[in-house]
Design a protein around this motif. Sequence first.
Motif, mmCIF file in Angstrom:
data_model
loop_
_atom_site.group_PDB
_atom_site.id
_atom_site.type_symbol
_atom_site.label_atom_id
_atom_site.label_comp_id
_atom_site.label_asym_id
_atom_site.label_seq_id
_atom_site.Cartn_x
_atom_site.Cartn_y
_atom_site.Cartn_z
ATOM 1 N N ILE A 43 4.097 9.190 1.784
ATOM 2 C CA ILE A 43 3.872 9.900 0.532
ATOM 3 C C ILE A 43 5.014 10.852 0.209
ATOM 4 O O ILE A 43 5.441 10.976 -0.928
ATOM 5 C CB ILE A 43 2.528 10.652 0.579
ATOM 6 N N GLU A 44 5.527 11.522 1.223
ATOM 7 C CA GLU A 44 6.568 12.526 1.003
ATOM 8 C C GLU A 44 7.973 11.951 1.090
ATOM 9 O O GLU A 44 8.950 12.683 0.933
ATOM 10 C CB GLU A 44 6.404 13.672 2.016
ATOM 11 N N LYS A 45 8.095 10.662 1.329
ATOM 12 C CA LYS A 45 9.390 10.026 1.511
ATOM 13 C C LYS A 45 10.278 10.242 0.281
ATOM 14 O O LYS A 45 9.870 10.011 -0.832
ATOM 15 C CB LYS A 45 9.174 8.533 1.760
ATOM 16 N N THR A 46 11.484 10.711 0.511
ATOM 17 C CA THR A 46 12.409 10.908 -0.597
ATOM 18 C C THR A 46 13.038 9.583 -0.963
ATOM 19 O O THR A 46 13.158 8.684 -0.128
ATOM 20 C CB THR A 46 13.524 11.905 -0.223
ATOM 21 N N LYS A 47 13.480 9.484 -2.152
ATOM 22 C CA LYS A 47 14.060 8.259 -2.648
ATOM 23 C C LYS A 47 15.583 8.392 -2.619
ATOM 24 O O LYS A 47 16.204 8.751 -3.595
ATOM 25 C CB LYS A 47 13.549 7.992 -4.048
ATOM 26 N N GLN A 48 16.149 8.130 -1.463
ATOM 27 C CA GLN A 48 17.584 8.272 -1.281
ATOM 28 C C GLN A 48 18.276 6.958 -1.580
ATOM 29 O O GLN A 48 17.751 5.890 -1.323
ATOM 30 C CB GLN A 48 17.886 8.692 0.150
ATOM 31 N N GLY A 49 19.493 7.076 -2.107
ATOM 32 C CA GLY A 49 20.310 5.899 -2.329
ATOM 33 C C GLY A 49 19.957 5.107 -3.568
ATOM 34 O O GLY A 49 20.438 4.015 -3.756
ATOM 35 N N ARG A 50 19.139 5.657 -4.446
ATOM 36 C CA ARG A 50 18.799 4.944 -5.675
ATOM 37 C C ARG A 50 19.609 5.533 -6.824
ATOM 38 O O ARG A 50 19.559 6.719 -7.077
ATOM 39 C CB ARG A 50 17.318 5.076 -5.998
ATOM 40 N N SER A 51 20.320 4.691 -7.519
ATOM 41 C CA SER A 51 21.112 5.165 -8.633
ATOM 42 C C SER A 51 20.342 5.127 -9.944
ATOM 43 O O SER A 51 20.744 5.726 -10.917
ATOM 44 C CB SER A 51 22.389 4.333 -8.759
ATOM 45 N N GLU A 52 19.245 4.396 -9.956
ATOM 46 C CA GLU A 52 18.432 4.347 -11.171
ATOM 47 C C GLU A 52 16.955 4.437 -10.805
ATOM 48 O O GLU A 52 16.561 4.152 -9.687
ATOM 49 C CB GLU A 52 18.710 3.080 -11.965
ATOM 50 N N ILE A 53 16.139 4.841 -11.759
ATOM 51 C CA ILE A 53 14.708 5.001 -11.528
ATOM 52 C C ILE A 53 14.052 3.638 -11.493
ATOM 53 O O ILE A 53 14.317 2.783 -12.324
ATOM 54 C CB ILE A 53 14.082 5.871 -12.643
ATOM 55 N N SER A 54 13.191 3.423 -10.514
ATOM 56 C CA SER A 54 12.504 2.141 -10.394
ATOM 57 C C SER A 54 11.456 1.995 -11.497
ATOM 58 O O SER A 54 11.049 2.961 -12.121
ATOM 59 C CB SER A 54 11.834 2.013 -9.024
ATOM 60 N N LYS A 55 10.993 0.771 -11.682
ATOM 61 C CA LYS A 55 9.989 0.471 -12.703
ATOM 62 C C LYS A 55 8.715 1.274 -12.488
ATOM 63 O O LYS A 55 8.154 1.828 -13.423
ATOM 64 C CB LYS A 55 9.694 -1.029 -12.651
ATOM 65 N N LYS A 56 8.254 1.384 -11.235
ATOM 66 C CA LYS A 56 7.014 2.113 -10.979
ATOM 67 C C LYS A 56 7.181 3.603 -11.207
ATOM 68 O O LYS A 56 6.298 4.258 -11.724
ATOM 69 C CB LYS A 56 6.476 1.813 -9.587
ATOM 70 N N GLU A 57 8.345 4.174 -10.841
ATOM 71 C CA GLU A 57 8.582 5.599 -11.083
ATOM 72 C C GLU A 57 8.685 5.878 -12.571
ATOM 73 O O GLU A 57 8.204 6.889 -13.059
ATOM 74 C CB GLU A 57 9.862 6.045 -10.381
ATOM 75 N N GLU A 58 9.332 4.974 -13.284
ATOM 76 C CA GLU A 58 9.484 5.136 -14.720
ATOM 77 C C GLU A 58 8.127 5.131 -15.405
ATOM 78 O O GLU A 58 7.835 5.964 -16.265
ATOM 79 C CB GLU A 58 10.350 3.989 -15.255
ATOM 80 N N ILE A 78 0.829 -1.196 0.000
ATOM 81 C CA ILE A 78 0.000 0.000 0.000
ATOM 82 C C ILE A 78 0.869 1.254 0.000
ATOM 83 O O ILE A 78 0.525 2.250 -0.622
ATOM 84 C CB ILE A 78 -1.008 -0.048 1.165
ATOM 85 N N GLU A 79 2.028 1.190 0.637
ATOM 86 C CA GLU A 79 2.960 2.319 0.607
ATOM 87 C C GLU A 79 3.330 2.655 -0.831
ATOM 88 O O GLU A 79 3.392 3.826 -1.212
ATOM 89 C CB GLU A 79 4.221 1.996 1.405
ATOM 90 N N ASP A 80 3.590 1.617 -1.643
ATOM 91 C CA ASP A 80 3.964 1.836 -3.043
ATOM 92 C C ASP A 80 2.796 2.415 -3.838
ATOM 93 O O ASP A 80 2.984 3.283 -4.694
ATOM 94 C CB ASP A 80 4.430 0.525 -3.682
ATOM 95 N N ILE A 81 1.597 1.929 -3.560
ATOM 96 C CA ILE A 81 0.409 2.455 -4.247
ATOM 97 C C ILE A 81 0.240 3.930 -3.920
ATOM 98 O O ILE A 81 0.017 4.757 -4.819
ATOM 99 C CB ILE A 81 -0.858 1.657 -3.851
ATOM 100 N N LEU A 82 0.383 4.285 -2.646
ATOM 101 C CA LEU A 82 0.230 5.684 -2.242
ATOM 102 C C LEU A 82 1.284 6.587 -2.872
ATOM 103 O O LEU A 82 0.986 7.705 -3.281
ATOM 104 C CB LEU A 82 0.255 5.801 -0.716
ATOM 105 N N GLN A 83 2.516 6.105 -2.966
ATOM 106 C CA GLN A 83 3.565 6.895 -3.612
ATOM 107 C C GLN A 83 3.241 7.120 -5.086
ATOM 108 O O GLN A 83 3.412 8.217 -5.606
ATOM 109 C CB GLN A 83 4.926 6.213 -3.466
ATOM 110 N N THR A 84 2.780 6.085 -5.750
ATOM 111 C CA THR A 84 2.413 6.207 -7.162
ATOM 112 C C THR A 84 1.258 7.184 -7.339
ATOM 113 O O THR A 84 1.293 8.047 -8.215
ATOM 114 C CB THR A 84 2.053 4.823 -7.747
ATOM 115 N N LEU A 85 0.242 7.052 -6.498
ATOM 116 C CA LEU A 85 -0.914 7.955 -6.602
ATOM 117 C C LEU A 85 -0.528 9.396 -6.302
ATOM 118 O O LEU A 85 -1.035 10.322 -6.942
ATOM 119 C CB LEU A 85 -2.035 7.494 -5.675
ATOM 120 N N ASN A 86 0.375 9.596 -5.355
ATOM 121 C CA ASN A 86 0.832 10.949 -5.056
ATOM 122 C C ASN A 86 1.527 11.556 -6.275
ATOM 123 O O ASN A 86 1.311 12.718 -6.614
ATOM 124 C CB ASN A 86 1.765 10.946 -3.850
ATOM 125 N N GLY A 87 2.335 10.766 -6.948
ATOM 126 C CA GLY A 87 2.995 11.239 -8.166
ATOM 127 C C GLY A 87 1.994 11.561 -9.263
ATOM 128 O O GLY A 87 2.140 12.559 -9.972
#
Length: 182
Positions: free
Chosen positions: A159-174, A63-72
């Motif tokens: 929802i506001e969590k920053t995406k730290q430590g990622r060197s590439e964009i995840s599939k859901k963000e893409e 659900i955390e991932d769903i909320l992040q996607t919906l926020n975007g």
Amino acid sequence: MQPRVPDKINHKLINTLFCKKLSERSKGNLHYQIWRNNDDASLGIAISKNESSGGFSAELVKIEDILQTLNGLRKCGKAFHATALKGLFIGKSANNPCFLAAILVDQKVVHPHPNTQRLLEVGDDAEFWLKRLNESSPVPFTSVAAKDIKKIVDTKAIIEKTKQGRSEISKKEESQNEYCQK
């Protein structure tokens, strides 16, 4: 071949619900389950049954991932098609995003666009969805440490969590970025 994901190991089934599909022409209901992780008390949703034809992946979507996607998607400022949810799934079934969208409509997290068929909008109180799920949960928090209770319902932080430590964009963000640029 898709790798098998043992995603419900160490999870407790909280509830099994059903909802209508988005298309008026579709027959039968969808059944879905809400699961709680035994370690961190996070919640997830899995499609469990389609009463008519059409395949789907029964994988657990956090659900955390769903909320992040919906926020975007909300930040894009425009209505979206269910395919914008495609990046939340490992499975490749074309039905996955549409079935998840039907579940989100049932949960009152998104709603159909009033003027354009097949488009959706994020609900005004979507950020409180996780809190509503936790409050209506028939499973008590007794197994969850007190410090984790704040974490469970703190959807603003999710929802506001920053995406730290990622060197590439995840599939859901893409997937989400691709949709917003259209």
